[in-house]
Design an enzyme around this catalytic site. Structure first.
Site, PDB file in Angstrom:
ATOM      1  CG  HIS A   2       7.534  23.258  14.259  1.00  0.00           C
ATOM      2  ND1 HIS A   2       6.509  24.106  14.583  1.00  0.00           N
ATOM      3  CD2 HIS A   2       7.763  23.460  12.922  1.00  0.00           C
ATOM      4  CE1 HIS A   2       6.138  24.787  13.504  1.00  0.00           C
ATOM      5  NE2 HIS A   2       6.884  24.408  12.481  1.00  0.00           N
ATOM      6  CG  HIS A  26       5.638  30.458  20.436  1.00  0.00           C
ATOM      7  ND1 HIS A  26       6.043  31.418  19.553  1.00  0.00           N
ATOM      8  CD2 HIS A  26       5.001  29.511  19.728  1.00  0.00           C
ATOM      9  CE1 HIS A  26       5.649  31.055  18.342  1.00  0.00           C
ATOM     10  NE2 HIS A  26       5.029  29.905  18.412  1.00  0.00           N
ATOM     11  CG  ASP A  43       1.835  22.070  19.537  1.00  0.00           C
ATOM     12  OD1 ASP A  43       0.998  21.748  18.687  1.00  0.00           O
ATOM     13  OD2 ASP A  43       2.934  22.577  19.260  1.00  0.00           O
TER      14      ASP A  43
HETATM   15  N1  CMC Z   1       9.937  24.047  29.433  1.00  0.00           N
HETATM   16  C1  CMC Z   1      10.914  24.491  30.260  1.00  0.00           C
HETATM   17  N2  CMC Z   1      11.756  25.503  29.968  1.00  0.00           N
HETATM   18  C2  CMC Z   1      11.592  26.088  28.782  1.00  0.00           C
HETATM   19  C3  CMC Z   1      10.603  25.690  27.880  1.00  0.00           C
HETATM   20  C4  CMC Z   1       9.741  24.635  28.227  1.00  0.00           C
HETATM   21  N3  CMC Z   1       8.786  24.222  27.417  1.00  0.00           N
HETATM   22  N4  CMC Z   1      10.663  26.460  26.779  1.00  0.00           N
HETATM   23  C5  CMC Z   1      11.686  27.303  26.975  1.00  0.00           C
HETATM   24  N5  CMC Z   1      12.240  27.088  28.198  1.00  0.00           N
HETATM   25  C6  CMC Z   1      13.328  27.836  28.815  1.00  0.00           C
HETATM   26  C7  CMC Z   1      14.683  27.430  28.211  1.00  0.00           C
HETATM   27  O1  CMC Z   1      15.252  26.358  28.925  1.00  0.00           O
HETATM   28  C8  CMC Z   1      15.467  28.708  28.351  1.00  0.00           C
HETATM   29  O2  CMC Z   1      15.852  28.823  29.692  1.00  0.00           O
HETATM   30  P1  CMC Z   1      17.229  29.576  30.138  1.00  0.00           P
HETATM   31  O3  CMC Z   1      17.131  30.964  29.572  1.00  0.00           O
HETATM   32  O4  CMC Z   1      17.204  29.513  31.620  1.00  0.00           O
HETATM   33  O5  CMC Z   1      18.331  28.767  29.509  1.00  0.00           O
HETATM   34  C9  CMC Z   1      14.397  29.804  28.086  1.00  0.00           C
HETATM   35  O6  CMC Z   1      13.155  29.220  28.490  1.00  0.00           O
HETATM   36  C10 CMC Z   1      14.309  30.262  26.652  1.00  0.00           C
HETATM   37  O7  CMC Z   1      14.083  29.100  25.866  1.00  0.00           O
HETATM   38  P2  CMC Z   1      14.627  28.894  24.404  1.00  0.00           P
HETATM   39  O8  CMC Z   1      14.787  27.444  24.174  1.00  0.00           O
HETATM   40  O9  CMC Z   1      15.832  29.784  24.183  1.00  0.00           O
HETATM   41  O10 CMC Z   1      13.446  29.464  23.564  1.00  0.00           O
HETATM   42  P3  CMC Z   1      13.261  29.265  22.022  1.00  0.00           P
HETATM   43  O11 CMC Z   1      12.541  30.448  21.528  1.00  0.00           O
HETATM   44  O12 CMC Z   1      14.540  28.913  21.362  1.00  0.00           O
HETATM   45  O13 CMC Z   1      12.345  27.950  21.934  1.00  0.00           O
HETATM   46  C11 CMC Z   1      10.476  26.541  21.929  1.00  0.00           C
HETATM   47  C12 CMC Z   1      10.986  27.974  21.750  1.00  0.00           C
HETATM   48  C13 CMC Z   1       9.024  26.479  21.514  1.00  0.00           C
HETATM   49  C14 CMC Z   1      11.284  25.599  21.020  1.00  0.00           C
HETATM   50  C15 CMC Z   1      10.641  26.131  23.399  1.00  0.00           C
HETATM   51  O14 CMC Z   1       9.864  26.969  24.217  1.00  0.00           O
HETATM   52  C16 CMC Z   1      10.277  24.673  23.649  1.00  0.00           C
HETATM   53  O15 CMC Z   1      11.124  23.798  23.473  1.00  0.00           O
HETATM   54  N6  CMC Z   1       8.988  24.390  24.047  1.00  0.00           N
HETATM   55  C17 CMC Z   1       8.538  23.009  24.240  1.00  0.00           C
HETATM   56  C18 CMC Z   1       8.147  22.406  22.910  1.00  0.00           C
HETATM   57  C19 CMC Z   1       6.853  22.990  22.394  1.00  0.00           C
HETATM   58  O16 CMC Z   1       5.861  23.093  23.080  1.00  0.00           O
HETATM   59  N7  CMC Z   1       6.876  23.342  21.094  1.00  0.00           N
HETATM   60  C20 CMC Z   1       5.701  23.876  20.398  1.00  0.00           C
HETATM   61  C21 CMC Z   1       5.888  25.295  20.023  1.00  0.00           C
HETATM   62  S1  CMC Z   1       4.390  26.129  19.538  1.00  0.00           S
HETATM   63  C22 CMC Z   1       3.778  25.386  18.140  1.00  0.00           C
HETATM   64  C23 CMC Z   1       4.755  25.062  17.087  1.00  0.00           C
HETATM   65  O17 CMC Z   1       5.619  25.838  16.719  1.00  0.00           O
HETATM   66  O18 CMC Z   1       4.644  23.968  16.565  1.00  0.00           O
END
Ligand code: CMC
Length: 458
Positions: free
Chosen positions: A297, A336, A392
């Site tokens: 986050h 996201h 971010d």
């Molecule tokens: N790098 C590589 N792969 C990713 C990433 C990433 N940053 N984000 C998602 N994926 C992949 C994930 O591995 C999954 O792949 P598969 O379907 O093949 O298993 C797919 O995309 C869907 O991901 P998810 O984890 O199910 O998506 P989510 O909605 O649960 O998570 C998230 C959203 C923001 C937690 C995630 O994208 C992430 O961990 N991003 C990196 C951390 C980040 O930048 N966070 C800041 C978010 S924005 C501001 C805030 O909220 O603070």
């Protein structure tokens, strides 16, 4: 097909078999805003109302195999497809990359508003008139100071304590200074805590930083703007009067606006969930801050900087991207839950970065970030997963150019997010549909068994 005969909540049951084509007369009338469900275990058919493209999860409870049955629940770990509230604060269209606070596009607010005005908008629903903005600003200025005992509390932390840990703990500790805050039912008392939290967040944040570097606390300056005063409390040295650079002050104000709310994200949900127990807002906001601290986050901005430093050179980007695709690491600052398109805040931040660099000189990490974005956005993995830069990805590069240490990045996010958390909290408390937040579970543990004395255990 048996027809269910146990009406719940005045619901009626479908007369037409599921999946059949509407008759011509049915097709010409406006479609019914209902959902028909067939329970194949019993053959019973249910019809539940659809409102705002949602069904009410409790309507599923009438679906039972026998009268003693608890009834059907929906299972949604991580709230992937569950609305927890009705909200009039922030609108996001993740596919189109749209973000609006109270209907106003984020791009217009970033260009024309100020953080304090936007905070008022989030909390009150409308932009303030001149007198309203004047009174709101005066109240924030008035509440900027923190009790001297709070400074002693901050001094108790180790020199290398993470400022976000200090921020969260100190916000929680403020509840002990304002016990009246427990009266969450009084609008006047609630309003006073809102003034305090919006006003004191930057003071607590800056004092946490100064403690870490062993500098005396710099007290709030009433003549400076919200962002300007924060820069003063962070960076004032021996000068009698700190004068913030107007471009940096403006950039920080814009960054605060961009972070001010983001509907039902992890920390807003924590604020609401903890606030639903009717605890005071300081305790609820400490919980929200803790949620924000996580690297998935608001802690992501800190991790982006560490990642860019680890990559270190544009030549090493393809290798890093390979590791991301092999799922060894995440590309921090990408992806996201809601945005499946470019995060509009990231576009604005990219522009602000250029304005900041004109004053500070270019942060060399921007070249790595831009190239990383270019490579990622032309790669099938990121395209097929709809992964775009989020807020971010670029914010940390600006903060670093402005001389904020990386550990302060999540704290900066928290300052900006404070009015959003409070707006979500107020909305929750005023919403007659809300109750204490208490999800259900699907129990998968042992059935009842007898206690075994320790001497007989293997
Ligand atoms: N790098 C590589 N792969 C990713 C990433 C990433 N940053 N984000 C998602 N994926 C992949 C994930 O591995 C999954 O792949 P598969 O379907 O093949 O298993 C797919 O995309 C869907 O991901 P998810 O984890 O199910 O998506 P989510 O909605 O649960 O998570 C998230 C959203 C923001 C937690 C995630 O994208 C992430 O961990 N991003 C990196 C951390 C980040 O930048 N966070 C800041 C978010 S924005 C501001 C805030 O909220 O603070």
């Amino acid at each position: 097909m048996a027809k269910h005969t146990l009406p719940m909540g005045g619901r009626r049951f479908s007369k037409r078999p599921i999946g059949s084509t509407p008759t011509p007369s049915e097709a010409t009338v406006a479609p019914k805003q209902t959902l028909s469900i067939t329970d194949n275990r019993t053959g019973k058919v249910y019809e539940v109302p659809i409102k705002d493209d949602t069904i009410h999860a409790t309507d599923l409870r009438q679906i039972k195999v026998n009268p003693e049955d608890f009834g059907l629940m929906s299972y949604d770990p991580a709230f992937n497809n569950t609305a927890s509230c009705r909200s009039a604060i922030t609108f996001i269209d993740g596919d189109k990359g749209i973000l609006r606070y109270r209907g106003y596009p984020i791009e217009q607010l970033a260009e024309k508003s100020t953080f304090l005005e936007t905070a008022y908008l989030l909390l009150h629903g409308e932009l303030p008139t001149k007198p309203q903005l004047g009174a709101w600003t005066d109240n924030i200025i008035h509440h900027r100071f923190i009790h001297e005992n709070v400074t002693k509390l901050l001094e108790g932390f180790r020199y290398d304590a993470h400022p976000m840990g200090m921020f969260i703990s100190t916000i929680a500790a403020l509840s002990t200074f304002y016990p009246e805050a427990n009266d969450i039912k009084s609008p006047e008392i609630r309003q006073r805590q809102i003034f305090r939290l919006v006003a004191k967040s930057p003071t607590v944040a800056a004092f946490a930083y100064r403690h870490g570097i062993g500098m005396p606390f710099a007290y709030p300056d009433d003549e400076l703007t919200y962002a300007g005063n924060f820069l003063n409390m962070m960076f004032k040295a021996t000068e009698t009067k700190y004068r913030p650079d107007p471009a940096l002050e403006h950039a920080l104000d814009v960054l605060f606006i961009l972070h001010a709310d983001h509907e039902q994200n992890c920390s807003a949900n924590a604020m609401r969930s903890v606030g639903s127990s009717h605890v005071d807002p300081y305790s609820a906001m400490a919980a929200a801050g803790a949620a924000l601290y996580g690297p998935l986050h608001g802690g992501a901005n800190e991790q982006v900087l560490r990642m860019l430093r680890e990559i270190g050179d544009k030549k090493r980007i393809p290798d890093y991207v390979k590791r991301v695709k092999a799922k060894e690491v995440l590309l921090m600052g990408f992806g996201h839950r809601v945005y499946k398109n470019y995060d509009p805040r990231a576009s604005i931040i990219k522009r602000v970065a250029q304005e900041v660099f004109e004053v500070t000189g270019k942060n060399p990490l921007i070249d790595i970030a831009l190239e990383l974005e270019r490579i990622a956005l032309s790669d099938d993995y990121f395209i097929s997963h709809k992964l775009y830069p989020n807020v971010d990805f670029y914010s940390g590069i600006i903060y670093e150019a402005m001389k904020f240490p990386v550990t302060m990045f999540p704290v900066l996010f928290a300052i900006g997010r404070t009015p959003g958390w409070l707006a979500q909290w107020q909305e929750l408390l005023n919403d007659p549909e809300q109750k204490i937040s208490r999800p259900r579970q699907v129990y998968i543990g042992s059935q009842e068994r007898d206690y075994v004395g320790i001497e007989k255990r293997r």
